[in-house]
Scaffold this active site. Structure first.
Site, PDB file in Angstrom:
ATOM      1  N   LYS A 171       0.842  -1.210   0.000  1.00 13.31           N
ATOM      2  CA  LYS A 171       0.000   0.000   0.000  1.00 13.31           C
ATOM      3  C   LYS A 171       0.879   1.262   0.000  1.00 13.31           C
ATOM      4  O   LYS A 171       0.552   2.268  -0.640  1.00 13.31           O
ATOM      5  CB  LYS A 171      -0.927  -0.017   1.217  1.00 13.31           C
ATOM      6  CG  LYS A 171      -1.756   1.236   1.418  1.00 13.31           C
ATOM      7  CD  LYS A 171      -2.799   1.484   0.327  1.00 13.31           C
ATOM      8  CE  LYS A 171      -3.514   2.813   0.578  1.00 13.31           C
ATOM      9  NZ  LYS A 171      -4.522   3.127  -0.424  1.00 13.31           N
ATOM     10  N   LYS A 239      -0.007  11.576   5.889  1.00 12.23           N
ATOM     11  CA  LYS A 239       0.302  10.441   6.780  1.00 12.23           C
ATOM     12  C   LYS A 239       0.956   9.302   5.982  1.00 12.23           C
ATOM     13  O   LYS A 239       1.983   8.755   6.370  1.00 12.23           O
ATOM     14  CB  LYS A 239      -0.998   9.968   7.425  1.00 12.23           C
ATOM     15  CG  LYS A 239      -0.881   8.642   8.137  1.00 12.23           C
ATOM     16  CD  LYS A 239      -2.109   7.753   8.108  1.00 12.23           C
ATOM     17  CE  LYS A 239      -2.967   7.686   6.914  1.00 12.23           C
ATOM     18  NZ  LYS A 239      -3.608   6.439   6.583  1.00 12.23           N
TER      19      LYS A 239
END
Ligand code: NAD
EC number: 1.1.1.60
Length: 294
Positions: A171, A239
């Site tokens: 990811k 993030k």
């Protein structure tokens, strides 16, 4: 009937939980704020008023939370998932978090008889609504096999990529590619506009050639119209780029373009644009080019 406890009913978790309910799962949902729980109930789910209430009777728990500390708290906290799990619970965390946090959750779950998968997703809000997410899964073979029916309900491309934490590593690579591509699409749009080119025609022909990509197809029109409502918030991508940079450093890998786009995303978040869609990178390109008022 399989009972699925679902924790985190936001932009992504809400439609994922609703799709599981539509597919016939007994879904019991918990979210920090109440309106999302009420919405799930309207869509065929049941309401839980705590993590414990969502987990206690569940065969499978899915979480879809913002960040690593949220998952650590929900999974490992005093009244969290592990504390309330029945024996042999399958816990699938779909949040995008640090690979090491996923590994810690898996390690702490094992002695309690809880099976854990990290299963971050790609495909955005529309992919969640359509049940068409791409899901990259880390964990044991047998646990992946057990999770496949649930994951195939919310996703279209579901791939087991390795042991605990591997889903998060894949990811992170996904987020590196998406950020870099967004920035290049934004630069191309500002460049084309500065030359007075018909940008809609340009985007159409670019989509059919080697420069074609999913960002151009799915976000091009909204970017041309300067519609930056999320979708995927810049603060979440900020993030994720932190995760990418830390993981690259751990592996001794240099990511010069990734680092440049990380700084641009950081600048947008720092000045208060973190709630915009990540395609808001276009705003910064325009300003850096002195074209914000055109
Ligand atoms: P979101 O902020 O819309 O949803 C998160 C939800 O979790 C919120 O409803 C919040 O109230 C709830 N929550 C937070 N802490 C909680 C707690 N302790 N207990 C219960 N509920 C809690 O975020 P999102 O866009 O749905 O993203 C969720 C995750 O999916 C993130 O890790 C994100 O990076 C990832 N992701 C998002 C997208 C996207 O397009 N939005 C795409 C792929 C992956």
């Amino acid at each position: 009937m399989t009972t699925v406890g679902f924790i985190g009913l936001g932009i992504m978790g809400g439609p994922m939980a609703a799709n599981l309910a539509s597919a016939g799962y007994d879904v019991i949902g918990y979210n920090r704020s109440r309106p999302a729980i009420d919405k799930l109930v309207e869509q065929g789910g049941r309401a839980a008023d705590s993590i414990g209430a969502a987990v206690r009777d569940a065969d499978i728990v899915v979480s879809m939370l913002p960040d690593s500390p949220d998952v650590a708290e929900v999974a490992l906290g005093e009244d969290g998932v592990l504390a309330n799990a029945k024996d042999n619970l399958l816990y699938i965390d779909c949040s995008t978090i640090r690979p090491d946090t996923s590994r810690t959750v898996a390690e702490q779950a094992s002695p309690r008889g809880v099976r854990v998968l990290d299963a971050p997703v790609s495909g955005g809000e529309q992919g969640a609504i359509d049940g068409a997410l791409s899901i990259m899964v880390g964990g044991a073979d047998a646990d992946f096999a057990a999770a496949e029916p649930v994951l195939n309900t919310v996703g279209k491309t579901v791939v087991h990529v390795g042991p605990a934490g591997a889903g998060q590593t894949v990811k992170a690579a996904n987020q590196l590619i998406v950020a870099g591509t967004l920035e290049l699409v934004a630069e191309a749009i500002v460049f084309l506009e500065a030359h007075g080119v018909d940008t809609e025609a340009a985007v159409k022909v670019l989509s059919g050639g080697l420069a074609g990509n999913a960002i151009l197809d799915r976000k091009g029109t909204a970017m041309l119209a300067r519609q930056f409502n999320p979708g995927f918030r810049l603060e979440l991508h900020h993030k994720d780029l932190g995760i990418v940079q830390a993981a690259a450093r751990d592996a001794g890998v240099t990511i010069p373009l990734g680092s440049a786009v990380s700084q641009l995303v950081a600048a947008l978040v720092a000045r208060g644009d973190g709630a915009l869609d990540h395609s808001g990178l276009l705003k910064l390109v325009e300003e850096l080019s002195g074209r914000a008022d055109q």
